[in-house]
Scaffold this active site. Structure first.
Site, PDB file in Angstrom:
ATOM      1  N   HIS A 173       0.714 -11.411   1.744  1.00  0.00           N
ATOM      2  CA  HIS A 173      -0.358 -10.873   1.107  1.00  0.00           C
ATOM      3  C   HIS A 173      -0.885 -11.650  -0.006  1.00  0.00           C
ATOM      4  O   HIS A 173      -2.316 -11.453  -0.130  1.00  0.00           O
ATOM      5  CB  HIS A 173       0.335  -9.550   0.382  1.00  0.00           C
ATOM      6  CG  HIS A 173      -0.667  -8.646   0.012  1.00  0.00           C
ATOM      7  ND1 HIS A 173      -0.490  -7.020   0.442  1.00  0.00           N
ATOM      8  CD2 HIS A 173      -2.079  -8.621  -0.118  1.00  0.00           C
ATOM      9  CE1 HIS A 173      -1.947  -6.516   0.167  1.00  0.00           C
ATOM     10  NE2 HIS A 173      -2.735  -7.192  -0.090  1.00  0.00           N
ATOM     11  N   TYR A 208       0.938  -1.314   0.012  1.00  0.00           N
ATOM     12  CA  TYR A 208      -0.009   0.036  -0.124  1.00  0.00           C
ATOM     13  C   TYR A 208       0.865   1.256  -0.066  1.00  0.00           C
ATOM     14  O   TYR A 208       0.108   2.288  -0.168  1.00  0.00           O
ATOM     15  CB  TYR A 208      -1.023   0.053   1.197  1.00  0.00           C
ATOM     16  CG  TYR A 208      -2.117  -1.029   1.346  1.00  0.00           C
ATOM     17  CD1 TYR A 208      -2.114  -2.006   0.330  1.00  0.00           C
ATOM     18  CD2 TYR A 208      -2.801  -1.343   2.521  1.00  0.00           C
ATOM     19  CE1 TYR A 208      -2.925  -3.310   0.370  1.00  0.00           C
ATOM     20  CE2 TYR A 208      -3.489  -2.222   2.692  1.00  0.00           C
ATOM     21  CZ  TYR A 208      -3.886  -3.221   1.642  1.00  0.00           C
ATOM     22  OH  TYR A 208      -4.556  -4.099   1.712  1.00  0.00           O
TER      23      TYR A 208
END
Length: 304
Positions: A121, A52
């Site tokens: 992730h 992110y």
């Protein structure tokens, strides 16, 4: 009424707040203010990820939020994620040592001594997937992380860990909403005490990701919405977003709504004043449309 007190078990020593504040698509420069505001609104779980590119801002927001609300580090649950490296996108999957280094970098950027939940992730790590998982097990032994898990793993990827004789993940964070219910995967996870965490809970909203600068695989015919959830929500006197988040919580999933609007932040925590009736839960069960819609490319569920 806040639902911030409700938690779900992650492992024998850790519980996760039922509603967390998601930071996907929040820019670094906006992250500190957003996270501080979320903590002030009552959020006690903050979810971010290395990919992110906002961990530093999130960390600053955590410090400001704790200080301005008289809270200590132990009052907050923090999740971040390892980006495993995707050979499909020209990246080199991270090795065992690189995974350890990536966690240290996240700790540094966040300004924390430990992470409550550290996730891989996606299963894009390919040949390094098991080495990455072994590194997370080591990080847990070292006390760098309190609990560990994966994200976007299908049964095939979880089987790989089980067949290797390694401890299974504490959690699997996956796309879950009425259009993508993954009932077989959820049952598989329940049988192995893997806690589900839902992301993209608000995907059925017509405004989902509108103007957010991120594509999705949401078909054009669904982008306008079909009003069924808005109508259901109206019958309970709540917003459509509240209804969808409540659906996740009643299924036992922690949810991760994201908003930069303080009013909506508070609304997304205001989920304790109603229960979705069994008849409506059963009706929604038949609305499953199968595959998720969050990934416009590189769908992790299709990774071999």
């Amino acid at each position: 009424m806040s639902i911030s007190h409700l938690k779900f078990p992650v492992n024998s020593t850790t519980q996760i707040p039922a509603v967390g504040f998601g930071t996907y698509l929040i820019e670094q420069d906006d992250a500190a203010q957003a996270v501080q505001t979320a903590i002030s609104a009552g959020y006690r779980h903050i979810d971010t990820a290395a990919v992110y590119h906002n961990e530093q801002g999130v960390g600053e927001g955590i410090r400001q939020g704790l200080a301005s609300n008289g809270l200590s580090r132990g009052d907050l649950f923090v999740t971040t994620k390892l980006w495993p490296g995707a050979a499909e996108w020209g990246e080199k999957p991270k090795t065992f040592e690189q995974t350890l280094e990536a966690c240290e970098n996240s700790l540094h950027l966040l300004g924390l001594d430990y992470i409550d939940l550290y996730l891989i992730h996606s299963p894009h790590g390919g040949s390094q997937r098991l080495n990455e998982w072994k590194a997370l097990l080591e990080l847990q032994k070292m006390g760098k992380v309190r609990s560990i898990g994966v994200s976007n793993y299908s049964q095939i990827h979880l089987d790989e860990i089980e067949v290797a004789g390694l401890p299974m993940p504490d959690v699997n964070q996956i796309e879950l909403h009425p259009w993508s219910q993954k009932s077989d995967l959820i049952q598989y996870m329940r049988d192995r005490s893997i806690t589900p965490i839902a992301y993209s809970s608000l995907a059925p909203l017509s405004t989902w990701r509108t103007g957010a600068g991120q594509d999705s695989a949401k078909p054009d015919e669904l982008k306008a919405g079909d009003n069924v959830f808005a109508e259901m929500a109206a019958s309970y006197g709540v917003t459509e977003a509240q209804f969808l988040l409540r659906w996740g919580i009643q299924n036992g999933y922690a949810v991760l709504p994201k908003s930069l609007n303080p009013v909506r932040m508070r609304q997304n925590l205001d989920l304790a004043g109603f229960d979705i009736k069994p008849a409506d839960m059963d009706l929604i069960r038949h609305m499953d449309r199968g595959a998720g819609i969050a990934w416009s490319m590189g769908d992790p569920t299709k990774v071999s």
